[in-house]
Write an enzyme that holds these catalytic residues in place. Structure first.
Site, PDB file in Angstrom:
ATOM      1  N   THR A  12      -1.049 -13.943 -18.047  1.00 18.53           N
ATOM      2  CA  THR A  12      -0.137 -13.247 -17.130  1.00 18.53           C
ATOM      3  C   THR A  12       0.984 -14.046 -16.345  1.00 18.53           C
ATOM      4  OG1 THR A  12      -0.010 -11.066 -15.929  1.00 18.53           O
ATOM      5  CG2 THR A  12      -1.481 -12.673 -15.350  1.00 18.53           C
ATOM      6  N   LYS A  16       2.863 -17.603 -18.307  1.00 18.90           N
ATOM      7  CA  LYS A  16       3.208 -17.426 -19.766  1.00 18.90           C
ATOM      8  C   LYS A  16       4.025 -18.416 -20.370  1.00 18.90           C
ATOM      9  CE  LYS A  16       3.202 -12.330 -19.219  1.00 18.90           C
ATOM     10  NZ  LYS A  16       3.857 -11.110 -19.463  1.00 18.90           N
ATOM     11  N   GLU A  28       6.213 -17.125 -34.034  1.00 15.39           N
ATOM     12  CA  GLU A  28       7.834 -17.413 -33.868  1.00 15.39           C
ATOM     13  C   GLU A  28       8.557 -16.523 -32.961  1.00 15.39           C
ATOM     14  OE1 GLU A  28      11.569 -16.572 -37.190  1.00 15.39           O
ATOM     15  OE2 GLU A  28       9.468 -16.416 -37.974  1.00 15.39           O
ATOM     16  N   GLY A  78      13.813 -10.030 -14.893  1.00 14.38           N
ATOM     17  CA  GLY A  78      12.744 -10.630 -14.677  1.00 14.38           C
ATOM     18  C   GLY A  78      11.807 -10.672 -15.734  1.00 14.38           C
TER      19      GLY A  78
END
Length: 239
Positions: A12, A16, A28, A78
């Site tokens: 998280t 990330k 991909e 965000g």
């Protein structure tokens, strides 16, 4: 995790992007989004995936929300904005206006869209006037800011809610509470509303399938949705 032979794990914010440096392969779609939230291990090799994209796109499908040919207002730019902007392009939204307190982040997402589909997006600073005007001009409003979430459940973006009407659809990625102030005000004025519970469940469904190869039936998803909604309501009452 490699030593323990763990089959997979989630990642998280704020890791990330950082996790990508430690992976042997990247799917991909995760590469395209520049973020990984799900990692699978096989034979000592780690592969990264992004299931937020699947969660968001499937949540729209579950709610029968079509972006094709629609004008869309996105509030925020965000962590979830990557899956959102890719979905906008793939689902052929007519035009997307990005509004964010940090205007540079909104400009970045609009520019990413315009590189692929020139003239498909614009941006601005999130303010009472820009939100009201953006809602009036849009068919679909998507909130990806944390405003209205849990501890901030009484807070709402500052704008005139009377710009909502029965022709608008409002999707809020927040699922705790199940109805944010934004959704409550939109529903009062006849707009279609959808919270983020299906996005949350669908991204987890996709992660489980990546790790195990086992498909999750719709009936199980409905049971999970009921359980999550019940937990959310109980937490809010006890809080």
């Amino acid at each position: 995790l490699k030593t323990l032979g763990v089959r997979g794990f989630n990642v998280t914010m704020p890791y990330k992007q950082k996790i990508m440096e430690y992976l042997d392969e990247i799917d991909e779609k995760a590469e395209q989004l520049g973020a990984v939230n799900t990692v699978k291990q096989k034979n000592g090799r780690l592969t990264g995936y992004n299931t937020d994209y699947f969660g968001f796109r499937q949540a729209l499908a579950d709610g029968d929300i079509s972006l094709a040919g629609k004008k869309v207002l996105v509030l925020g730019a965000g962590a979830v904005s990557g899956p959102v902007y890719i979905t906008m392009i793939e689902e052929k939204a007519d035009y997307v206006l990005w509004l964010n307190r940090d205007e540079e982040a909104a400009e970045f997402r609009a520019e990413m869209m315009n590189r692929i589909c020139p003239g498909s997006a614009g941006s601005g600073r999130l303010s009472p006037h820009s939100v009201s005007a953006g809602i009036e001009e849009s068919d679909i409003i998507i909130n990806i800011t944390p405003v209205g979430m849990s501890a901030n459940a009484q807070k709402m973006l500052n704008f005139d809610p009377d710009v909502f009407n029965e022709e608008k659809t409002v999707f809020d990625v927040i699922y705790s509470p199940l109805k944010t102030p934004l959704l409550i005000e939109a529903e009062k004025r006849g707009a279609r509303i959808q919270n983020g519970i299906r996005m949350f469940i669908n991204q987890a469904k996709r992660a489980f399938e990546i790790w195990t190869g086992i498909s999750v039936p719709e009936q199980i998803l409905c049971e999970i949705e009921y359980a999550v909604a019940k937990d959310v309501n109980e937490d809010l009452v006890s809080g």
